[in-house]
Design an enzyme around this catalytic site. Structure first.
Site, short mmCIF file in Angstrom:
data_model
loop_
_atom_site.label_atom_id
_atom_site.label_comp_id
_atom_site.label_asym_id
_atom_site.label_seq_id
_atom_site.Cartn_x
_atom_site.Cartn_y
_atom_site.Cartn_z
N TYR A 58 0.94 -1.13 -0.05
CA TYR A 58 0.01 -0.01 0.06
C TYR A 58 0.97 1.36 -0.08
CZ TYR A 58 -3.63 -3.48 1.76
OH TYR A 58 -4.33 -4.34 1.90
N HIS B 253 0.61 -12.31 0.99
CA HIS B 253 -0.21 -11.30 0.08
C HIS B 253 -0.21 -11.61 -1.22
CE1 HIS B 253 -1.18 -6.92 -0.33
NE2 HIS B 253 -2.17 -7.54 -0.71
#
Length: 300
Positions: free
Chosen positions: A46, A117
């Protein structure tokens, strides 16, 4: 294990849709705290580490024992020519490096949960290298819980079947518009005792407004006309059971038994408060759930 029904997702703190500053990021986290949210989810991905840095700064004065924090492994943030870039790495060394780098950016000594992830493009390595390293970290008490997060259901299913993960993060596949996780993943998680963190429950925004319109976002792009039409139908359906569409989206997302938390992102403190109010809405959740599934069959 997660300790809260609502969590704050921090992709927006990494400038996902709009640039933010630290002041805004701190206001978002402060609003979440004031609303009794104590679960915070982040990732190196992010904003190339920016979300972790901003979250860590925002939480710095909060008692560490009063909240839970999850971050992710699988992408390393590398400094190149004065800037940052991402590189995939699901090796054991990559997992260790990623987690240590996250701790530095967060300014913390530990995280509670570490998630693999988006492993779908590197699934074998994620299962044979990243997962065993996370399992070692869990056994050593470095993290409390381990798991995997993705939009790609076959990857999540393989992790639940083949490993001893504590939690899976399901992104956008357990929503009013796309509940394909119900076919196999949710029953499997229930059978295996694996908790679900449900994220992306507004499908990037199309379910976040009471009156969906053309131009809304769905799965990080402009929603096709058919999706806008279906979202409009769901808005009308929601009203029958005492909800606005955003309220219904959250009620639907938290309904399956394995769902431990619904994690919602926000671009402002006001949006945090609006999300919490939507989550507190009282309606006929069971009736809504059944009606959505029934009309999906008719719609299909």
């Amino acid at each position: 294990m997660m300790g809260t029904d609502l969590g704050l997702g921090t992709a927006q703190l990494g400038d996902l849709f709009e640039p933010l500053d630290q002041h805004t990021a701190t206001a978002i986290v402060d609003a979440a705290w004031a609303c009794d949210i104590r679960l915070f989810d982040t990732a190196p991905h992010y904003g190339l580490g920016l979300a972790e840095e901003r979250l860590g700064t925002a939480l710095r004065h909060r008692p560490r024992e009063q909240y839970r924090l999850s971050t992710k492994v699988g992408r390393l943030i590398v400094d190149i020519d004065g800037g940052r870039t991402r590189t995939w790495d699901f090796s054991a060394d990559g997992v260790r490096t990623s987690l240590m780098s996250s701790l530095r950016r967060l300014g913390l000594d530990s995280v509670d949960t570490a998630l693999v992830h988006d492993p779908e493009g590197h699934l074998d390595e994620a299962l044979t290298a990243a997962y065993p390293e996370l399992e070692r970290m869990r056994s050593a008490g470095i993290v409390d819980a381990i798991g995997v997060g993705s939009r790609h259901l076959p990857s999540l299913v393989r992790f639940v079947r083949e490993t001893d993960v504590d939690v899976v993060m399901v992104a956008g596949r357990l929503t009013m518009l796309d509940h394909s996780a119900l076919d196999e993943l949710v029953p499997l998680c229930e059978h295996r005792g694996v908790q679900i963190l449900n994220v992306g429950v507004f499908n990037s925004g199309i379910l976040a407004t009471p009156h969906p319109a053309a131009g809304g976002r769905f799965d990080y792009t402009v929603a096709p006309d058919a999706v806008v039409e279906r979202a409009g139908e769901l808005a009308q359906l929601s009203a029958r059971f005492g909800y606005t569409l955003p309220q219904a989206a959250i009620a639907f997302a938290r309904h399956p038994a394995p769902v431990a938390s619904v994690v919602l992102g926000a671009e402002s403190a006001d949006q945090v408060r609006a999300n919490v109010r939507a989550a507190e809405a009282q309606g006929d959740a069971e009736g809504l759930w059944n009606a959505v599934l029934e009309t999906e069959g008719e719609h299909g």
